[in-house]
Design an enzyme around this catalytic site. Structure first.
Site, PDB file in Angstrom:
ATOM      1  N   ASP A 121      -4.880   2.220  10.720  1.00 28.68           N
ATOM      2  CA  ASP A 121      -6.080   1.897  10.815  1.00 28.68           C
ATOM      3  C   ASP A 121      -6.444   1.482  12.338  1.00 28.68           C
ATOM      4  O   ASP A 121      -6.558   2.093  13.361  1.00 28.68           O
ATOM      5  CB  ASP A 121      -6.774   0.738   9.812  1.00 28.68           C
ATOM      6  CG  ASP A 121      -8.178   0.287   9.799  1.00 28.68           C
ATOM      7  OD1 ASP A 121      -8.915   1.198  10.428  1.00 28.68           O
ATOM      8  OD2 ASP A 121      -8.288  -0.755   9.457  1.00 28.68           O
ATOM      9  N   LYS A 136      -7.179   6.837  10.182  1.00 31.33           N
ATOM     10  CA  LYS A 136      -8.452   6.544   9.828  1.00 31.33           C
ATOM     11  C   LYS A 136      -9.118   6.752  11.311  1.00 31.33           C
ATOM     12  O   LYS A 136      -8.549   6.142  12.356  1.00 31.33           O
ATOM     13  CB  LYS A 136      -8.834   5.238   9.476  1.00 31.33           C
ATOM     14  CG  LYS A 136     -10.158   5.237   8.765  1.00 31.33           C
ATOM     15  CD  LYS A 136     -10.539   3.652   8.501  1.00 31.33           C
ATOM     16  CE  LYS A 136     -10.034   3.233   7.176  1.00 31.33           C
ATOM     17  NZ  LYS A 136     -10.443   1.821   6.793  1.00 31.33           N
ATOM     18  N   GLY A 196       0.772  -1.178  -0.109  1.00 33.64           N
ATOM     19  CA  GLY A 196      -0.208   0.031  -0.038  1.00 33.64           C
ATOM     20  C   GLY A 196       0.706   1.200  -0.101  1.00 33.64           C
ATOM     21  O   GLY A 196       0.314   2.258  -0.566  1.00 33.64           O
ATOM     22  N   ASP A 256       0.762   3.506   4.399  1.00 31.11           N
ATOM     23  CA  ASP A 256      -0.138   4.276   3.865  1.00 31.11           C
ATOM     24  C   ASP A 256      -1.265   4.469   4.670  1.00 31.11           C
ATOM     25  O   ASP A 256      -1.676   5.714   4.786  1.00 31.11           O
ATOM     26  CB  ASP A 256      -0.924   3.261   2.627  1.00 31.11           C
ATOM     27  CG  ASP A 256      -1.329   1.998   3.054  1.00 31.11           C
ATOM     28  OD1 ASP A 256      -1.053   1.608   4.338  1.00 31.11           O
ATOM     29  OD2 ASP A 256      -1.797   1.258   2.227  1.00 31.11           O
ATOM     30  N   ASP A 261      -5.589  -0.477  -1.998  1.00 26.98           N
ATOM     31  CA  ASP A 261      -6.115  -1.426  -2.913  1.00 26.98           C
ATOM     32  C   ASP A 261      -7.466  -1.926  -2.499  1.00 26.98           C
ATOM     33  O   ASP A 261      -7.737  -1.817  -1.251  1.00 26.98           O
ATOM     34  CB  ASP A 261      -5.224  -2.904  -3.145  1.00 26.98           C
ATOM     35  CG  ASP A 261      -5.244  -3.521  -2.170  1.00 26.98           C
ATOM     36  OD1 ASP A 261      -4.983  -2.933  -0.964  1.00 26.98           O
ATOM     37  OD2 ASP A 261      -5.559  -4.786  -2.097  1.00 26.98           O
ATOM     38  N   ARG A 267      -5.056   0.553  -7.211  1.00 27.55           N
ATOM     39  CA  ARG A 267      -3.833   1.042  -6.716  1.00 27.55           C
ATOM     40  C   ARG A 267      -3.329   2.135  -7.314  1.00 27.55           C
ATOM     41  O   ARG A 267      -2.549   3.297  -7.024  1.00 27.55           O
ATOM     42  CB  ARG A 267      -2.731   0.067  -6.390  1.00 27.55           C
ATOM     43  CG  ARG A 267      -2.908  -0.960  -5.373  1.00 27.55           C
ATOM     44  CD  ARG A 267      -1.529  -1.856  -5.168  1.00 27.55           C
ATOM     45  NE  ARG A 267      -1.925  -2.979  -4.593  1.00 27.55           N
ATOM     46  CZ  ARG A 267      -1.926  -3.346  -3.276  1.00 27.55           C
ATOM     47  NH1 ARG A 267      -2.145  -2.264  -2.366  1.00 27.55           N
ATOM     48  NH2 ARG A 267      -2.228  -4.366  -2.941  1.00 27.55           N
ATOM     49  N   PHE A 287     -13.840   2.728   3.886  1.00 24.69           N
ATOM     50  CA  PHE A 287     -12.697   2.239   3.215  1.00 24.69           C
ATOM     51  C   PHE A 287     -12.215   3.021   1.949  1.00 24.69           C
ATOM     52  O   PHE A 287     -13.076   3.197   1.227  1.00 24.69           O
ATOM     53  CB  PHE A 287     -13.257   0.758   2.816  1.00 24.69           C
ATOM     54  CG  PHE A 287     -12.097  -0.198   2.402  1.00 24.69           C
ATOM     55  CD1 PHE A 287     -11.472  -0.814   3.420  1.00 24.69           C
ATOM     56  CD2 PHE A 287     -11.741  -0.214   0.894  1.00 24.69           C
ATOM     57  CE1 PHE A 287     -10.139  -1.673   2.812  1.00 24.69           C
ATOM     58  CE2 PHE A 287     -10.723  -1.213   0.542  1.00 24.69           C
ATOM     59  CZ  PHE A 287      -9.984  -1.881   1.653  1.00 24.69           C
ATOM     60  N   VAL A 288     -11.000   3.126   1.997  1.00 26.68           N
ATOM     61  CA  VAL A 288     -10.304   3.932   0.995  1.00 26.68           C
ATOM     62  C   VAL A 288      -9.698   3.320  -0.075  1.00 26.68           C
ATOM     63  O   VAL A 288      -8.898   2.299   0.148  1.00 26.68           O
ATOM     64  CB  VAL A 288      -9.882   5.294   1.456  1.00 26.68           C
ATOM     65  CG1 VAL A 288     -11.097   6.228   2.116  1.00 26.68           C
ATOM     66  CG2 VAL A 288      -8.747   5.066   2.152  1.00 26.68           C
TER      67      VAL A 288
HETATM   68  P1  5GP Z   1      -3.879  -1.954  10.612  1.00 23.00           P
HETATM   69  O1  5GP Z   1      -2.895  -2.742  11.120  1.00 23.00           O
HETATM   70  O2  5GP Z   1      -3.525  -0.313  11.262  1.00 23.00           O
HETATM   71  O3  5GP Z   1      -5.222  -2.241  11.091  1.00 23.00           O
HETATM   72  O4  5GP Z   1      -3.923  -1.663   9.056  1.00 23.00           O
HETATM   73  C1  5GP Z   1      -3.295  -1.211   8.430  1.00 23.00           C
HETATM   74  C2  5GP Z   1      -3.299  -1.791   6.958  1.00 23.00           C
HETATM   75  O5  5GP Z   1      -4.480  -2.208   6.654  1.00 23.00           O
HETATM   76  C3  5GP Z   1      -2.795  -0.840   5.995  1.00 23.00           C
HETATM   77  O6  5GP Z   1      -1.508  -0.893   5.797  1.00 23.00           O
HETATM   78  C4  5GP Z   1      -3.549  -1.094   4.702  1.00 23.00           C
HETATM   79  O7  5GP Z   1      -2.909  -2.047   3.847  1.00 23.00           O
HETATM   80  C5  5GP Z   1      -4.896  -1.629   5.249  1.00 23.00           C
HETATM   81  N1  5GP Z   1      -6.099  -0.925   5.317  1.00 23.00           N
HETATM   82  C6  5GP Z   1      -6.575  -0.229   6.484  1.00 23.00           C
HETATM   83  N2  5GP Z   1      -7.657   0.623   6.109  1.00 23.00           N
HETATM   84  C7  5GP Z   1      -7.524   0.555   4.732  1.00 23.00           C
HETATM   85  C8  5GP Z   1      -8.679   1.214   3.746  1.00 23.00           C
HETATM   86  O8  5GP Z   1      -9.383   1.966   4.159  1.00 23.00           O
HETATM   87  N3  5GP Z   1      -8.262   1.012   2.650  1.00 23.00           N
HETATM   88  C9  5GP Z   1      -7.331  -0.013   2.221  1.00 23.00           C
HETATM   89  N4  5GP Z   1      -7.256  -0.057   0.805  1.00 23.00           N
HETATM   90  N5  5GP Z   1      -6.572  -0.483   3.020  1.00 23.00           N
HETATM   91  C10 5GP Z   1      -6.739  -0.333   4.139  1.00 23.00           C
HETATM   92 MG    MG Z   2      -0.851  -2.039   4.144  1.00 26.63          MG
END
Ligand code: 5GP
Ligand code: MG
Length: 173
Positions: A98, A126, A38, A95, A154, A160, A147-148
């Site tokens: 979350d 987010k 990402g 990227d 992606d 992407r 969700f973006v």
């Molecule tokens: P975390 O471990 O913080 O939950 O998630 C991080 C990863 O989840 C990011 O690197 C990304 O790849 C994916 N992710 C989280 N939210 C989104 C979203 O809204 N869109 C997309 N495409 N990927 C997301």
């Molecule tokens: Mg990621």
């Protein structure tokens, strides 16, 4: 798809982030470690706005398997392309922040490997989703809980290439 952040806004913000990172890491041993896939586009743009010498390493991490907009239970991390970070000032780049699971896990690992310092930069944060307490040092944009896709992000490995960030609607359109 609704455009949330335009190409122009991203470009301007990446320049600002580059300047701030430059100022902080002048005369230090900077290594950016980016979380693929990402952060690929963000990395490529940002590193050209950081006009001081720095190294780049990569992780490949995935928590989303297939056509889903919620992470699965398992976080998979491939560390084969990570450089030696002992004694280096590491900027961990992703990227989007979350839940914080990915960056939390990786930041802990980098400290264990002897990095002199570990800071975190994300293009997007987010709001209202975080479960692992990690405070990013650089944030491009805060976004609502949607969700973006685009600019590297992606849905099932599509979208992407879009030069902007857009909100995916319920049917993946
Ligand atoms: P975390 O471990 O913080 O939950 O998630 C991080 C990863 O989840 C990011 O690197 C990304 O790849 C994916 N992710 C989280 N939210 C989104 C979203 O809204 N869109 C997309 N495409 N990927 C997301
Ligand atoms: Mg990621």
């Amino acid at each position: 798809m609704e455009i949330l952040i335009s190409e122009e806004a991203i470009r301007a913000r990446v320049v600002e982030l580059g300047r701030a990172i430059e100022d902080e890491y002048r005369d230090r041993q900077l290594t950016i470690v980016a979380v693929l896939t990402g952060s690929l586009v963000f990395l490529a743009d940002l590193m050209r706005q950081i006009r001081i010498p720095h190294r780049v390493g990569l992780y490949l991490a995935s928590s989303y398997a297939g056509a889903v907009t919620e992470p699965g239970p398992e976080l998979r991390i491939d560390r084969r392309f990570q450089p030696d970070v002992a004694g280096r000032d590491v900027l961990l780049l992703d990227d989007i922040l979350d839940t914080g699971r990915t960056l939390g896990t990786l930041a802990t690992g980098l400290r264990e490997q002897g990095a002199a310092s570990v800071r975190v930069a994300v293009l997007l944060r987010k709001l209202g989703r975080q479960v692992v307490p990690i405070e990013p040092d650089y944030v491009g944009f805060e976004i609502p809980d949607a969700f973006v896709v685009g600019y590297g992000l992606d849905f099932d490995d599509d979208y992407r290439h879009l030069p902007y960030i857009a909100v995916l609607d319920g049917r993946g359109q």
